[in-house]
Design a protein around this motif. Structure first.
Motif, PDB file in Angstrom:
ATOM      1  N   ARG A 254       0.459  -1.519   0.157  1.00 52.50           N
ATOM      2  CA  ARG A 254      -0.009   0.324  -0.309  1.00 52.50           C
ATOM      3  C   ARG A 254       0.742   1.463  -0.058  1.00 52.50           C
ATOM      4  O   ARG A 254       0.201   2.278  -0.754  1.00 52.50           O
ATOM      5  CB  ARG A 254      -0.701  -0.223   0.680  1.00 52.50           C
ATOM      6  N   HIS A 255       1.991   1.080   0.549  1.00 56.03           N
ATOM      7  CA  HIS A 255       2.836   2.264   0.702  1.00 56.03           C
ATOM      8  C   HIS A 255       3.454   3.096  -0.516  1.00 56.03           C
ATOM      9  O   HIS A 255       3.898   3.923  -0.892  1.00 56.03           O
ATOM     10  CB  HIS A 255       4.098   1.856   1.612  1.00 56.03           C
ATOM     11  N   ILE A 256       3.167   2.235  -1.592  1.00 55.75           N
ATOM     12  CA  ILE A 256       3.775   2.713  -3.183  1.00 55.75           C
ATOM     13  C   ILE A 256       2.307   2.275  -4.586  1.00 55.75           C
ATOM     14  O   ILE A 256       2.533   2.800  -5.396  1.00 55.75           O
ATOM     15  CB  ILE A 256       4.821   2.189  -3.533  1.00 55.75           C
ATOM     16  N   ALA A 257       1.442   2.807  -3.188  1.00 53.33           N
ATOM     17  CA  ALA A 257       0.148   2.381  -4.621  1.00 53.33           C
ATOM     18  C   ALA A 257      -0.054   3.225  -5.077  1.00 53.33           C
ATOM     19  O   ALA A 257      -0.072   4.460  -5.179  1.00 53.33           O
ATOM     20  CB  ALA A 257      -1.251   2.171  -3.512  1.00 53.33           C
ATOM     21  N   SER A 258      -0.861   2.921  -6.226  1.00 50.03           N
ATOM     22  CA  SER A 258      -1.329   3.940  -7.593  1.00 50.03           C
ATOM     23  C   SER A 258      -2.380   4.539  -6.528  1.00 50.03           C
ATOM     24  O   SER A 258      -3.197   4.168  -6.710  1.00 50.03           O
ATOM     25  CB  SER A 258      -2.051   2.890  -8.304  1.00 50.03           C
ATOM     26  N   ALA A 259      -2.044   6.291  -6.886  1.00 56.04           N
ATOM     27  CA  ALA A 259      -3.108   7.189  -6.510  1.00 56.04           C
ATOM     28  C   ALA A 259      -4.298   6.886  -7.487  1.00 56.04           C
ATOM     29  O   ALA A 259      -5.843   6.653  -6.988  1.00 56.04           O
ATOM     30  CB  ALA A 259      -3.086   8.217  -7.140  1.00 56.04           C
ATOM     31  N   THR A 260      -4.393   6.427  -9.216  1.00 59.67           N
ATOM     32  CA  THR A 260      -5.483   6.242  -9.352  1.00 59.67           C
ATOM     33  C   THR A 260      -6.326   5.152  -8.915  1.00 59.67           C
ATOM     34  O   THR A 260      -8.090   4.924  -9.277  1.00 59.67           O
ATOM     35  CB  THR A 260      -5.239   5.674 -11.049  1.00 59.67           C
ATOM     36  N   ASP A 261      -5.574   4.023  -8.619  1.00 55.99           N
ATOM     37  CA  ASP A 261      -6.358   2.381  -8.332  1.00 55.99           C
ATOM     38  C   ASP A 261      -7.009   2.628  -7.272  1.00 55.99           C
ATOM     39  O   ASP A 261      -8.773   2.403  -6.948  1.00 55.99           O
ATOM     40  CB  ASP A 261      -5.076   1.651  -7.691  1.00 55.99           C
ATOM     41  N   VAL A 262      -5.995   3.487  -6.502  1.00 49.75           N
ATOM     42  CA  VAL A 262      -7.066   3.625  -4.600  1.00 49.75           C
ATOM     43  C   VAL A 262      -8.324   4.715  -5.355  1.00 49.75           C
ATOM     44  O   VAL A 262      -9.320   3.969  -4.645  1.00 49.75           O
ATOM     45  CB  VAL A 262      -6.257   4.774  -4.000  1.00 49.75           C
ATOM     46  N   GLU A 263      -7.766   6.010  -5.838  1.00 56.05           N
ATOM     47  CA  GLU A 263      -9.854   6.394  -6.465  1.00 56.05           C
ATOM     48  C   GLU A 263     -10.588   5.888  -6.868  1.00 56.05           C
ATOM     49  O   GLU A 263     -11.522   5.606  -6.972  1.00 56.05           O
ATOM     50  CB  GLU A 263      -9.343   7.739  -7.692  1.00 56.05           C
ATOM     51  N   GLN A 264     -10.074   4.368  -8.099  1.00 64.62           N
ATOM     52  CA  GLN A 264     -11.197   3.376  -8.702  1.00 64.62           C
ATOM     53  C   GLN A 264     -11.872   2.480  -7.690  1.00 64.62           C
ATOM     54  O   GLN A 264     -12.740   2.505  -7.326  1.00 64.62           O
ATOM     55  CB  GLN A 264     -10.979   2.759 -10.042  1.00 64.62           C
ATOM     56  N   ALA A 265     -10.722   2.092  -6.085  1.00 63.21           N
ATOM     57  CA  ALA A 265     -11.631   1.179  -5.745  1.00 63.21           C
ATOM     58  C   ALA A 265     -12.483   1.601  -4.864  1.00 63.21           C
ATOM     59  O   ALA A 265     -13.708   0.682  -4.586  1.00 63.21           O
ATOM     60  CB  ALA A 265     -10.509   0.600  -5.086  1.00 63.21           C
ATOM     61  N   TYR A 266     -11.954   3.152  -4.630  1.00 60.67           N
ATOM     62  CA  TYR A 266     -13.301   3.341  -3.478  1.00 60.67           C
ATOM     63  C   TYR A 266     -14.142   3.744  -4.615  1.00 60.67           C
ATOM     64  O   TYR A 266     -15.340   3.506  -3.893  1.00 60.67           O
ATOM     65  CB  TYR A 266     -12.796   4.756  -3.168  1.00 60.67           C
ATOM     66  N   ALA A 267     -13.971   4.320  -5.587  1.00 60.54           N
ATOM     67  CA  ALA A 267     -15.351   4.829  -6.942  1.00 60.54           C
ATOM     68  C   ALA A 267     -16.690   3.300  -6.840  1.00 60.54           C
ATOM     69  O   ALA A 267     -17.482   3.670  -6.960  1.00 60.54           O
ATOM     70  CB  ALA A 267     -15.126   5.238  -8.376  1.00 60.54           C
ATOM     71  N   VAL A 268     -16.188   2.738  -7.184  1.00 56.77           N
ATOM     72  CA  VAL A 268     -16.493   1.026  -7.519  1.00 56.77           C
ATOM     73  C   VAL A 268     -17.041   0.667  -6.325  1.00 56.77           C
ATOM     74  O   VAL A 268     -17.919   0.096  -6.232  1.00 56.77           O
ATOM     75  CB  VAL A 268     -16.108   0.371  -8.646  1.00 56.77           C
ATOM     76  N   GLY A 269     -16.594   0.293  -5.441  1.00 61.92           N
ATOM     77  CA  GLY A 269     -17.647   0.668  -4.169  1.00 61.92           C
ATOM     78  C   GLY A 269     -18.566   1.424  -3.835  1.00 61.92           C
ATOM     79  O   GLY A 269     -19.405   1.008  -3.588  1.00 61.92           O
ATOM     80  N   ARG A 270     -18.488   2.588  -3.820  1.00 59.47           N
ATOM     81  CA  ARG A 270     -19.692   4.089  -3.549  1.00 59.47           C
ATOM     82  C   ARG A 270     -20.699   2.885  -5.067  1.00 59.47           C
ATOM     83  O   ARG A 270     -21.972   3.696  -4.479  1.00 59.47           O
ATOM     84  CB  ARG A 270     -19.188   5.212  -3.702  1.00 59.47           C
ATOM     85  N   ALA A 271     -19.976   3.155  -6.015  1.00 51.84           N
ATOM     86  CA  ALA A 271     -21.077   2.816  -6.705  1.00 51.84           C
ATOM     87  C   ALA A 271     -22.233   1.577  -6.916  1.00 51.84           C
ATOM     88  O   ALA A 271     -22.824   2.163  -7.128  1.00 51.84           O
ATOM     89  CB  ALA A 271     -20.260   3.178  -8.515  1.00 51.84           C
ATOM     90  N   ALA A 272     -21.510   0.676  -6.212  1.00 53.04           N
ATOM     91  CA  ALA A 272     -22.469  -0.431  -5.870  1.00 53.04           C
ATOM     92  C   ALA A 272     -23.244  -0.282  -5.140  1.00 53.04           C
ATOM     93  O   ALA A 272     -24.810  -0.732  -5.120  1.00 53.04           O
ATOM     94  CB  ALA A 272     -21.350  -1.741  -5.531  1.00 53.04           C
ATOM     95  N   VAL A 273     -22.893   0.588  -4.146  1.00 55.38           N
ATOM     96  CA  VAL A 273     -24.309   0.968  -3.257  1.00 55.38           C
ATOM     97  C   VAL A 273     -25.285   1.382  -3.928  1.00 55.38           C
ATOM     98  O   VAL A 273     -26.524   1.372  -4.195  1.00 55.38           O
ATOM     99  CB  VAL A 273     -24.039   1.788  -1.608  1.00 55.38           C
ATOM    100  N   GLU A 274     -24.631   3.129  -4.748  1.00 58.44           N
ATOM    101  CA  GLU A 274     -25.417   3.809  -5.300  1.00 58.44           C
ATOM    102  C   GLU A 274     -26.434   3.407  -6.357  1.00 58.44           C
ATOM    103  O   GLU A 274     -27.467   2.579  -5.921  1.00 58.44           O
ATOM    104  CB  GLU A 274     -24.839   4.757  -5.901  1.00 58.44           C
ATOM    105  N   MET A 275     -26.278   1.758  -7.181  1.00 58.01           N
ATOM    106  CA  MET A 275     -27.126   1.219  -8.433  1.00 58.01           C
ATOM    107  C   MET A 275     -27.426   0.497  -7.494  1.00 58.01           C
ATOM    108  O   MET A 275     -28.439   0.219  -7.759  1.00 58.01           O
ATOM    109  CB  MET A 275     -25.931   0.218  -8.626  1.00 58.01           C
ATOM    110  N   ALA A 276     -27.410  -0.371  -6.020  1.00 58.14           N
ATOM    111  CA  ALA A 276     -28.202  -1.040  -5.263  1.00 58.14           C
ATOM    112  C   ALA A 276     -29.972  -0.093  -4.436  1.00 58.14           C
ATOM    113  O   ALA A 276     -30.380  -0.621  -5.347  1.00 58.14           O
ATOM    114  CB  ALA A 276     -27.800  -1.988  -4.536  1.00 58.14           C
ATOM    115  N   ALA A 277     -28.927   1.315  -4.262  1.00 62.80           N
ATOM    116  CA  ALA A 277     -29.701   1.846  -3.700  1.00 62.80           C
ATOM    117  C   ALA A 277     -31.674   2.130  -5.272  1.00 62.80           C
ATOM    118  O   ALA A 277     -32.406   2.724  -5.060  1.00 62.80           O
ATOM    119  CB  ALA A 277     -29.683   3.022  -3.101  1.00 62.80           C
TER     120      ALA A 277
END
Length: 420
Positions: free
Chosen positions: A303-326
């Motif tokens: 994680r200390h050398i994680a890609s910022a793009t990857d972090v942003e996308q991982a967070y985004a798909v988690g949020r999107a999953a909830v929004e799609m379910a809602a």
């Protein structure tokens, strides 16, 4: 009609950013409290549901949930447990529905790869036939980057960055010592059937001829004579040779170079180490001094050398999953869609699980160089944006600080125990 609770679980091999997806799920659920009740997380993945070991996420502080975004591994515990088909073991699926029903769970968020997508699809189908419909949303995660319908998979970008950086730094080490020491260095990386991670090693190259000099992909049949000739030629010309080898490198007949003769919990062949296999080949055939390294868990935990793009996308798909379910969606996966144009940008779209489950995405032929030992300009153009940006965790006393959750279990309601 009362609002339903949600169940979230992590599956399979974890990544540097899977917890960012968990953070996205939990934070989005809190913002949709008019439709979603409590969020429960499975202790050790889907086993948490089967064993009725559900973590009450509301007992975790807002600060700790936010800290998941920069915490590697699976904060709630993951597992390699593949549910059999409905025909083989319907009881397991019925057990899941029974647990969900007991705890008023109407949303199922499963964070994993292809096998998880299959489980998610089956849950949505069976729950409907059992009269207790569950909205099942698959959240993509796999360092192997082999899920279809999504441009890339959360978890891959950070592994790609780690492999590129490690290749570059190790190559500098070997180059500085090759006059009197190691001539060949082999880095073994993950990738059973798809060579995406191995391909990322090429991002270490800044000029033509830079290391890595050889990349071995599962998609390209291993040719012993051609490989050895390339190693010797590279050592003769440069004084050393750096190789990035996918664990799934295989011969033309499909036999893995490092087939250990056993299978894992998912029925996949267990591999015994392609790097030492290649090293022994180089030693016996060419007599060259070598060193090899196994990236293994280090590549997916870094994680200390994680890609910022990857972090942003991982967070985004988690949020999107909830929004799609809602929004009432079911049996889908939030997929990352790359926009056309020179400047990299992306968005989230819906992918039907019926087209995701049990489908692997391999390296396109036009991403692999003509000699089969490298990547093309098109491959580089695809990979490079995924490793962009730094997203460092907070540090204390010289080491990263990561979230440590309470993982408080709720009281069981069923009299029966899962036997499995």
């Amino acid at each position: 009609m009362s609002k339903k609770n949600a169940f979230y679980a992590q599956s399979g091999g974890v990544t540097a950013v899977i917890n960012a997806s968990a953070c996205g799920v939990i934070e989005a659920a809190r913002e949709n409290q008019d439709k979603i009740g409590k969020v429960y997380a499975g202790l050790n993945g889907i086993l948490g549901a089967l064993r009725e070991e559900l973590i009450d996420v509301s007992q975790e502080s807002l600060e700790d949930i936010a800290a998941l975004r920069h915490t590697p591994s699976g904060a709630f515990g993951s597992c390699r447990y593949k549910l059999k088909s409905l025909e083989e073991n319907r009881a397991e699926y019925e057990r899941l529905i029974e647990v969900f029903k007991a705890h008023d769970i109407g949303y199922f968020f499963y964070n994993g790869g292809g096998d998880s997508a299959d489980t998610c699809l089956k849950i949505s189908q069976l729950s409907e036939t059992m009269g207790y419909p569950i909205q099942a949303i698959h959240i993509p995660k796999t360092v192997d980057n082999d899920l279809p319908l999504t441009d890339n998979c959360p978890g891959f970008g950070s592994v790609a960055k780690y492999v590129a950086v490690s290749t570059k730094e190790a190559a500098m080490d070997v180059a500085s010592m090759c006059a009197t020491s190691t001539k060949v260095f082999i880095l073994e990386v993950m990738g059973r059937h798809a060579g995406w991670i191995a391909a990322a090693g090429a991002l270490a190259q800044e000029e033509e001829g830079d290391a890595p000099h050889i990349i071995l992909f599962p998609e390209v049949a291993f040719d012993k004579e051609k490989f050895l000739a390339k190693v010797q030629k590279t050592v003769d010309e440069k004084g050393y040779c750096v190789i990035v080898a996918s664990e799934g490198a295989q011969y033309e007949d499909g036999t893995f170079l490092a087939d250990a003769g056993t299978t894992d919990a998912f029925g996949h062949k267990q591999l015994g180490g392609v790097a030492p296999t290649l090293a022994n080949l180089i030693k016996s055939e060419l007599g060259l001094k070598y060193h090899w390294a196994l990236a293994d868990y280090l590549q997916r935990a870094a994680r200390h050398i994680a890609s910022a793009t990857d972090v942003e996308q991982a967070y985004a798909v988690g949020r999107a999953a909830v929004e799609m379910a809602a929004a009432g969606k079911n049996a889908i996966m939030p997929a990352i869609i790359r926009a056309e144009g020179e400047e990299y940008s992306w968005s989230i779209a819906e992918a039907p699980l019926s087209e995701v489950a049990n489908v692997e995405k391999f390296m396109p032929k036009d991403y692999i160089s003509e000699d089969g030992f490298g990547i093309t300009a098109a491959g580089r153009e695809y990979l490079l944006p995924l490793i962009q940006g730094e997203d460092y965790p907070p540090y204390k006393n010289g080491v990263p600080q990561y979230a440590k959750l309470k993982k408080q279990l709720i009281e069981k309601k069923l009299d029966t125990e899962f036997k499995g």
